[in-house]
Design a protein around this motif. Structure first.
Motif, mmCIF file in Angstrom:
data_model
loop_
_atom_site.group_PDB
_atom_site.id
_atom_site.type_symbol
_atom_site.label_atom_id
_atom_site.label_comp_id
_atom_site.label_asym_id
_atom_site.label_seq_id
_atom_site.Cartn_x
_atom_site.Cartn_y
_atom_site.Cartn_z
ATOM 1 N N GLY A 175 12.944 25.378 17.363
ATOM 2 C CA GLY A 175 12.096 26.072 16.413
ATOM 3 C C GLY A 175 10.984 25.225 15.855
ATOM 4 O O GLY A 175 10.133 25.724 15.104
ATOM 5 N N THR A 176 10.978 23.935 16.185
ATOM 6 C CA THR A 176 9.951 23.061 15.628
ATOM 7 C C THR A 176 8.965 22.563 16.675
ATOM 8 O O THR A 176 7.821 22.268 16.349
ATOM 9 N N GLU A 177 9.382 22.465 17.924
ATOM 10 C CA GLU A 177 8.503 21.982 18.981
ATOM 11 C C GLU A 177 7.982 23.150 19.802
ATOM 12 O O GLU A 177 8.350 23.343 20.963
ATOM 13 N N GLU A 178 7.135 23.979 19.199
ATOM 14 C CA GLU A 178 6.586 25.135 19.885
ATOM 15 C C GLU A 178 5.241 25.485 19.295
ATOM 16 O O GLU A 178 4.803 24.882 18.326
ATOM 17 N N SER A 179 4.557 26.483 19.898
ATOM 18 C CA SER A 179 3.223 26.835 19.448
ATOM 19 C C SER A 179 3.203 27.148 17.961
ATOM 20 O O SER A 179 4.094 27.822 17.442
ATOM 21 N N PHE A 180 2.182 26.643 17.290
ATOM 22 C CA PHE A 180 1.866 26.908 15.895
ATOM 23 C C PHE A 180 2.735 26.157 14.895
ATOM 24 O O PHE A 180 2.392 26.107 13.718
ATOM 25 N N SER A 181 3.865 25.576 15.323
ATOM 26 C CA SER A 181 4.737 24.911 14.368
ATOM 27 C C SER A 181 4.054 23.716 13.721
ATOM 28 O O SER A 181 4.323 23.386 12.563
ATOM 29 N N GLU A 182 3.164 23.057 14.443
ATOM 30 C CA GLU A 182 2.410 21.933 13.891
ATOM 31 C C GLU A 182 0.915 22.220 13.887
ATOM 32 O O GLU A 182 0.097 21.308 13.852
ATOM 33 N N GLY A 183 0.553 23.497 13.945
ATOM 34 C CA GLY A 183 -0.859 23.857 13.964
ATOM 35 C C GLY A 183 -1.503 23.736 15.325
ATOM 36 O O GLY A 183 -2.723 23.811 15.444
ATOM 37 N N LEU A 184 -0.686 23.527 16.369
ATOM 38 C CA LEU A 184 -1.182 23.382 17.733
ATOM 39 C C LEU A 184 -0.469 24.360 18.656
ATOM 40 O O LEU A 184 0.638 24.811 18.371
ATOM 41 N N LEU A 185 -1.107 24.681 19.791
ATOM 42 C CA LEU A 185 -0.418 25.426 20.831
ATOM 43 C C LEU A 185 0.598 24.509 21.508
ATOM 44 O O LEU A 185 0.449 23.286 21.508
ATOM 45 N N GLU A 186 1.620 25.096 22.100
ATOM 46 C CA GLU A 186 2.664 24.287 22.716
ATOM 47 C C GLU A 186 2.176 23.658 24.011
ATOM 48 O O GLU A 186 1.386 24.243 24.751
ATOM 49 N N TYR A 187 2.670 22.471 24.278
ATOM 50 C CA TYR A 187 2.371 21.757 25.516
ATOM 51 C C TYR A 187 2.993 22.475 26.714
ATOM 52 O O TYR A 187 3.919 23.282 26.561
ATOM 53 N N PRO A 188 2.531 22.226 27.944
ATOM 54 C CA PRO A 188 3.092 22.866 29.140
ATOM 55 C C PRO A 188 4.556 22.468 29.349
ATOM 56 O O PRO A 188 4.952 21.342 29.046
ATOM 57 N N SER A 207 9.837 10.241 34.085
ATOM 58 C CA SER A 207 9.832 8.777 34.043
ATOM 59 C C SER A 207 10.978 8.216 33.213
ATOM 60 O O SER A 207 11.348 7.047 33.373
ATOM 61 N N GLY A 208 11.500 9.034 32.300
ATOM 62 C CA GLY A 208 12.552 8.537 31.418
ATOM 63 C C GLY A 208 12.022 7.781 30.216
ATOM 64 O O GLY A 208 12.799 7.347 29.362
ATOM 65 N N ASP A 209 10.714 7.622 30.114
ATOM 66 C CA ASP A 209 10.092 6.929 28.976
ATOM 67 C C ASP A 209 9.785 7.964 27.894
ATOM 68 O O ASP A 209 8.775 8.666 27.956
ATOM 69 N N HIS A 210 10.647 8.065 26.902
ATOM 70 C CA HIS A 210 10.522 9.116 25.895
ATOM 71 C C HIS A 210 9.253 8.984 25.056
ATOM 72 O O HIS A 210 8.661 9.990 24.652
ATOM 73 N N ALA A 211 8.841 7.771 24.789
ATOM 74 C CA ALA A 211 7.626 7.558 24.007
ATOM 75 C C ALA A 211 6.398 8.079 24.755
ATOM 76 O O ALA A 211 5.527 8.737 24.179
ATOM 77 N N LYS A 212 6.345 7.773 26.060
ATOM 78 C CA LYS A 212 5.218 8.240 26.863
ATOM 79 C C LYS A 212 5.254 9.758 27.034
ATOM 80 O O LYS A 212 4.200 10.414 27.039
ATOM 81 N N VAL A 213 6.440 10.331 27.167
ATOM 82 C CA VAL A 213 6.571 11.783 27.260
ATOM 83 C C VAL A 213 6.045 12.443 25.982
ATOM 84 O O VAL A 213 5.289 13.422 26.030
ATOM 85 N N ALA A 214 6.430 11.902 24.825
ATOM 86 C CA ALA A 214 5.979 12.453 23.550
ATOM 87 C C ALA A 214 4.463 12.374 23.416
ATOM 88 O O ALA A 214 3.814 13.315 22.954
ATOM 89 N N ALA A 215 3.900 11.246 23.838
ATOM 90 C CA ALA A 215 2.452 11.070 23.762
ATOM 91 C C ALA A 215 1.742 12.041 24.694
ATOM 92 O O ALA A 215 0.700 12.613 24.341
ATOM 93 N N TRP A 216 2.293 12.233 25.891
ATOM 94 C CA TRP A 216 1.700 13.180 26.852
ATOM 95 C C TRP A 216 1.723 14.594 26.292
ATOM 96 O O TRP A 216 0.743 15.326 26.382
ATOM 97 N N ARG A 217 2.866 14.989 25.732
ATOM 98 C CA ARG A 217 2.982 16.334 25.179
ATOM 99 C C ARG A 217 2.012 16.553 24.025
ATOM 100 O O ARG A 217 1.397 17.612 23.910
ATOM 101 N N GLN A 218 1.860 15.556 23.174
ATOM 102 C CA GLN A 218 0.921 15.666 22.066
ATOM 103 C C GLN A 218 -0.502 15.830 22.578
ATOM 104 O O GLN A 218 -1.262 16.685 22.097
#
Length: 248
Positions: A175-188, A207-218
């Motif tokens: 419910g928090t990582e989706e479109s509009f929850s942070e004022g943005l559309l959801e990542y693919p 890749s298993g690199d959670h930090a890089k995954v988070a940055a990519w999604r943002q």
């Protein structure tokens, strides 16, 4: 939710109570309804009519096409729905209307955090303006288009609220990582198979690199919002802009 707490409750005032629960009776909302995580009451506005024909509408004052829901009948229906509650202003009173303020995720979150709304579903050419003022109805729109009535719009609003109730979704993050929850559309989003018709999942996501995954999604969420919803992006940009040191 403890035994002493009442579940979140949606009361719908409509000329067509048989339309409910409709889609709200299946999937996540339906399972939550059956398990008592929320409650739904569809009340027939015609039950508050006083003549033998159960009339609820009349011709528009000043002339024009169509019919208008009468203030006295609808007010009586609202008051009857409030009977036995803790107070007349205990719950939000909403009117689904194309001229209302657009429904946003932040407003949905506010409604989901409360006791649940009473929702009026209009029909015909609308409802008498006086009952909107007298019963302090908050007009809500789900988009810049006109429906045959407010019932489908009410279902949209209730579904958006119910999915945020505790225990309805499997994971809180859903419910928090989706479109509009942070004022943005959801990542693919992607899942197996790794390759589909020559298209592969972006390497960063496996890749298993959670930090890089988070940055990519943002970055993807920001790019999508900037391209598809410049109105939302402008709001986000203003929020991120540092305050001037000369202010005040």
């Amino acid at each position: 939710m403890t035994c002493s707490e009442s579940p979140w409750r949606a009361t719908i005032l409509t000329l067509f109570p048989d339309m409910f629960p409709g889609p709200l009776g299946v999937s996540l909302a339906g399972k939550a309804l059956a398990s008592g995580l929320w409650a739904l009451e569809a009340r027939d506005i015609r039950a508050s009519a006083t003549d033998r024909h159960r009339s609820v509408d009349d011709t528009p004052a000043g002339g024009g096409p169509g019919m208008v829901l009468r203030a006295d009948v609808l007010a009586a229906a609202i008051d009857a729905a409030d009977t036995g509650q803790s107070g007349p202003n205990d719950r939000p009173r909403l009117l689904m209307s194309p001229r209302g303020r657009p429904l946003t995720q932040s407003r949905v979150a506010e409604l989901a955090a409360g006791p649940g709304p009473l929702i009026v579903c209009g029909r015909f050419e609308g409802i008498d303006e006086r009952v909107i003022a007298a019963r302090e109805l908050e007009e809500v729109s789900i988009g810049d288009y006109v429906l045959s009535g407010g019932e489908v719009a009410a279902m949209v609003l209730v579904d958006a609220c119910v999915r945020l109730l505790p225990g309805v979704m499997g994971k809180h993050a859903s419910g928090t990582e989706e479109s509009f929850s942070e004022g943005l559309l959801e990542y693919p989003q992607y899942t197996r198979p790794q390759e589909f018709e020559g298209r592969t999942i972006p390497e960063i996501l496996v890749s298993g690199d959670h930090a890089k995954v988070a940055a990519w999604r943002q970055a993807e969420a920001e790019a999508l919002t900037r391209a598809r919803r410049p109105d939302l992006w402008a709001i986000k940009a203003r929020q991120k802009r540092p305050k001037s040191t000369t202010d005040g």
